[in-house]
Design an enzyme around this catalytic site. Structure first.
Site, PDB file in Angstrom:
ATOM      1  N   VAL A 125       0.828  -1.216   0.000  1.00 15.88           N
ATOM      2  CA  VAL A 125       0.000   0.000   0.000  1.00 15.88           C
ATOM      3  C   VAL A 125       0.855   1.255   0.000  1.00 15.88           C
ATOM      4  O   VAL A 125       0.367   2.349  -0.286  1.00 15.88           O
ATOM      5  CB  VAL A 125      -0.951   0.016   1.218  1.00 15.88           C
ATOM      6  CG1 VAL A 125      -2.000  -1.059   1.080  1.00 15.88           C
ATOM      7  CG2 VAL A 125      -0.192  -0.122   2.525  1.00 15.88           C
ATOM      8  N   SER A 127       5.266   2.569  -0.551  1.00 13.51           N
ATOM      9  CA  SER A 127       6.650   2.170  -0.811  1.00 13.51           C
ATOM     10  C   SER A 127       7.545   3.397  -0.746  1.00 13.51           C
ATOM     11  O   SER A 127       7.237   4.430  -1.340  1.00 13.51           O
ATOM     12  CB  SER A 127       6.758   1.512  -2.186  1.00 13.51           C
ATOM     13  OG  SER A 127       8.100   1.217  -2.499  1.00 13.51           O
ATOM     14  N   ALA A 128       8.649   3.285  -0.003  1.00 14.99           N
ATOM     15  CA  ALA A 128       9.619   4.376   0.111  1.00 14.99           C
ATOM     16  C   ALA A 128      11.020   3.798  -0.002  1.00 14.99           C
ATOM     17  O   ALA A 128      11.194   2.593  -0.206  1.00 14.99           O
ATOM     18  CB  ALA A 128       9.428   5.112   1.434  1.00 14.99           C
ATOM     19  N   SER A 129      12.015   4.653   0.141  1.00 15.94           N
ATOM     20  CA  SER A 129      13.400   4.211  -0.076  1.00 15.94           C
ATOM     21  C   SER A 129      13.874   3.233   0.988  1.00 15.94           C
ATOM     22  O   SER A 129      14.735   2.396   0.730  1.00 15.94           O
ATOM     23  CB  SER A 129      14.330   5.425  -0.113  1.00 15.94           C
ATOM     24  OG  SER A 129      14.212   6.170   1.075  1.00 15.94           O
ATOM     25  N   ALA A 131      11.623   1.311   3.259  1.00 16.72           N
ATOM     26  CA  ALA A 131      10.733   0.174   3.534  1.00 16.72           C
ATOM     27  C   ALA A 131       9.456   0.297   2.718  1.00 16.72           C
ATOM     28  O   ALA A 131       9.197   1.327   2.088  1.00 16.72           O
ATOM     29  CB  ALA A 131      10.407   0.119   5.027  1.00 16.72           C
ATOM     30  N   GLN A 132       8.649  -0.779   2.735  1.00 22.89           N
ATOM     31  CA  GLN A 132       7.319  -0.724   2.146  1.00 22.89           C
ATOM     32  C   GLN A 132       6.330  -1.404   3.088  1.00 22.89           C
ATOM     33  O   GLN A 132       6.719  -2.169   3.976  1.00 22.89           O
ATOM     34  CB  GLN A 132       7.289  -1.340   0.756  1.00 22.89           C
ATOM     35  CG  GLN A 132       7.518  -2.827   0.660  1.00 22.89           C
ATOM     36  CD  GLN A 132       7.610  -3.287  -0.800  1.00 22.89           C
ATOM     37  OE1 GLN A 132       8.113  -2.583  -1.661  1.00 22.89           O
ATOM     38  NE2 GLN A 132       7.129  -4.496  -1.065  1.00 22.89           N
ATOM     39  N   VAL A 133       5.031  -1.127   2.891  1.00 21.06           N
ATOM     40  CA  VAL A 133       3.999  -1.555   3.838  1.00 21.06           C
ATOM     41  C   VAL A 133       2.976  -2.447   3.138  1.00 21.06           C
ATOM     42  O   VAL A 133       2.513  -2.142   2.036  1.00 21.06           O
ATOM     43  CB  VAL A 133       3.291  -0.334   4.465  1.00 21.06           C
ATOM     44  CG1 VAL A 133       2.195  -0.797   5.428  1.00 21.06           C
ATOM     45  CG2 VAL A 133       4.291   0.557   5.183  1.00 21.06           C
ATOM     46  N   LYS A 151       5.301  -3.410   8.052  1.00 23.16           N
ATOM     47  CA  LYS A 151       6.343  -2.607   7.402  1.00 23.16           C
ATOM     48  C   LYS A 151       7.590  -3.475   7.257  1.00 23.16           C
ATOM     49  O   LYS A 151       8.090  -4.022   8.246  1.00 23.16           O
ATOM     50  CB  LYS A 151       6.647  -1.360   8.239  1.00 23.16           C
ATOM     51  CG  LYS A 151       7.528  -0.345   7.540  1.00 23.16           C
ATOM     52  CD  LYS A 151       7.539   0.976   8.313  1.00 23.16           C
ATOM     53  CE  LYS A 151       8.251   2.059   7.541  1.00 23.16           C
ATOM     54  NZ  LYS A 151       8.178   3.371   8.223  1.00 23.16           N
ATOM     55  N   ASP A 286       7.600  14.143  11.778  1.00 22.96           N
ATOM     56  CA  ASP A 286       7.386  13.958  10.334  1.00 22.96           C
ATOM     57  C   ASP A 286       5.894  14.078  10.034  1.00 22.96           C
ATOM     58  O   ASP A 286       5.299  13.210   9.399  1.00 22.96           O
ATOM     59  CB  ASP A 286       7.927  12.593   9.902  1.00 22.96           C
ATOM     60  CG  ASP A 286       8.170  12.508   8.401  1.00 22.96           C
ATOM     61  OD1 ASP A 286       8.192  13.561   7.744  1.00 22.96           O
ATOM     62  OD2 ASP A 286       8.335  11.394   7.886  1.00 22.96           O
TER      63      ASP A 286
END
Length: 525
Positions: A125, A127-129, A131-133, A151, A286
């Protein structure tokens, strides 16, 4: 060899976007300046420098994008146009193979996926540099059937990060030696800060601990929901938390349609921020719209939902006290008090002339305070103050930079929900109440309750410690021990005064109670 190829790519990207002219123009050496003239001869760049830098970082990959995001918070170091452009960087990368994500979960938790979850959505659902979820449903134990978000750390990140950081450290060292602004901009310090930030994000147990702390802090709050952490499913590579349902805070029309009072929601956001900072000294750093949802469920309508706990800030009691006094002095336009607080707190060097700093702060802040209070941005005031502080060698604390960035996010979110949000009207009662509790009689009594047992425990040891120091002084014929003894004696006198004050206060309180009972007895008879 890999590192050499990476360096060649970085140089190519720098040349392609014309950043060589931007970077080399600040160097002291005449030879380097001549080289700049030769390299840039006939080249024209139509894009602004900030945009060119942003595009270059995006081309260099997710680690450099992260670096740009961290750098954008250092507005005390960067020109405003560059900082604004870097703030546009988005940490979005294509998801990695879901089969790899499933394999990481199985290896990390030591069980097959089918034994851990009833259901595991292979389509991520987010995605980043780093981790992803994935969404899933827990299997087994008291939490069987609970919906969760899983995560998963992106594989192979550590070697890439270490390689890029090594290059960044080398470049930072060259910049500090050769660049005219190198020492002021502290490139090695910035890279070291980024190094710590990245390695912290690589440990998902740390993020889980941050989430758990924030949830505990707001356990009794009606303003903020924080997902529960499922520790039995957490490792350094996998973080499993409660799945939260809500509407993105930036979707104001959808929230109003669901019956949420967006004006109250804006005020609640400000209260949550100041509660985290001044009550807890621990804040989510954040808070951009992608990390904040709002509940539309009937039982929790209008409550904020926090997500993504990789970046948090912490403030000491000392920092909280001086920050609160600074905020109050700002809005009373007492610039002399602000300057004095900067020197007293150690943020400005001792030799700073308070009158000069006061004049600079007045010139920085007065244009903002001539506006209606509802239009004043505390975050922008802090940002301008950091920029002004360059001239006075004020050491900007990293935690205050994080706080300023978070405050800008909170203000932006608040004014999306309520354009007429008066941040100061919302924050002032909270700050005044907090200051009264900390500095008034209640604060004194609370501190005495905490400190008095420790002082009482230390007092019997004082004669022995003093004797040891005197003996050592006699042997070494040094002066440092005398200074230590003087400090201990001063501490002893201070402790005695505080204990006397405490006893006097307690005695007066007891006399008051006895007198009340005596008067009541006399009245009855």
């Amino acid at each position: 060899m890999t590192r050499l190829f990476r360096l060649c790519k970085i140089i190519f990207v720098i040349l392609y976007h014309g950043l060589d002219q931007l970077a080399l123009s600040g160097f002291k050496s005449r030879r380097i300046r001549a080289l700049v003239w030769v390299l840039t001869l006939g080249r024209r760049q139509t894009r602004p420098r900030g945009e060119r830098l942003r595009l270059a970082l995006e081309q260099l990959g997710p680690i450099f994008v992260k670096f740009g995001q961290v750098l954008s918070t250092r507005r005390d170091l960067l020109p405003p146009d560059v900082a604004d452009e870097l703030a546009k960087l988005q940490d979005r990368v294509p998801p990695f193979d879901p089969k790899i994500a499933a394999a990481i979960v199985e290896r990390s938790l030591g069980k097959p996926l089918s034994a851990l979850f009833h259901r595991f959505d292979h389509h991520p659902v987010a995605s980043a540099s780093i981790a992803q979820v994935h969404f899933a449903t827990l299997r087994g134990g008291p939490d069987d059937g609970r919906e969760v978000a899983v995560k998963v750390l992106r594989p192979g990140m550590l070697p890439v990060i270490d390689s890029d950081l090594a290059l960044m450290r080398d470049v930072a060292t060259w910049m500090e030696k050769l660049w005219a602004d190198g020492k002021r901009l502290k490139p090695r310090e910035v890279v070291a800060e980024f190094d710590k930030y990245l390695h912290d994000e690589l440990d998902l147990m740390r993020e889980a601990a941050n989430a758990s702390q924030l949830r505990r802090n707001f356990a009794k709050s009606e303003l903020l929901l924080v997902p529960e952490v499922f520790w039995d499913w957490c490792t350094s590579e996998v973080f499993v938390m409660e799945r939260m349902h809500g509407v993105r805070v930036s979707h104001a029309d959808e929230l109003r349609a669901a019956g949420v009072d967006t004006h109250k929601l804006a005020r609640d956001g400000v209260e949550i921020f100041f509660t985290q900072v001044f009550r807890d000294g621990f804040f989510h750093a954040d808070m951009h719209p992608g990390n904040i949802l709002v509940s539309v469920a009937p039982e929790s309508l209008g409550r904020y939902i926090a997500l993504d706990f990789g970046i948090v800030g912490a403030l000491s009691e000392f920092d909280k006290n001086y920050l609160a006094q600074n905020f109050l002095a700002f809005f009373q336009r007492d610039y002399h008090r602000v300057a004095l607080l900067h020197v007293e707190s150690g943020w400005a060097p001792e030799e700073t002339r308070v009158e000069e700093l006061e004049g600079a702060i007045r010139a920085c802040c007065e244009p903002y305070f001539d506006r209606p209070l509802g239009e004043i941005s505390l975050g922008l005031v802090l940002m301008r103050l950091f920029q002004t502080s360059r001239r006075f060698n004020v050491e900007v604390q990293p935690q205050l930079v994080l706080l300023q960035k978070t405050l800008l996010n909170v203000e932006g979110l608040g004014r999306q929900l309520d354009p007429d949000l008066d941040l100061w009207k919302t924050a002032k009662p909270f700050l005044e109440r907090w200051m009264h509790e900390q500095i008034g009689w209640r604060g004194l009594v609370d501190r005495l309750k905490i400190e008095a047992p420790q002082w009482a425990n230390m007092l019997p040891d004082f004669p022995r410690l003093a004797h040891q120091i005197l003996e050592r002084h006699a042997r070494d014929n040094g002066s440092a021990q005398t200074a230590t003894l003087s400090a201990l004696l001063a501490e002893q006198r201070r402790t005695n005064r505080l204990l006397s004050a405490a006893l006097l206060f307690i005695g007066g309180f007891a006399v008051g109670i006895i007198a009340t009972h005596v008067l009541a007895w006399l009245a009855r008879h």
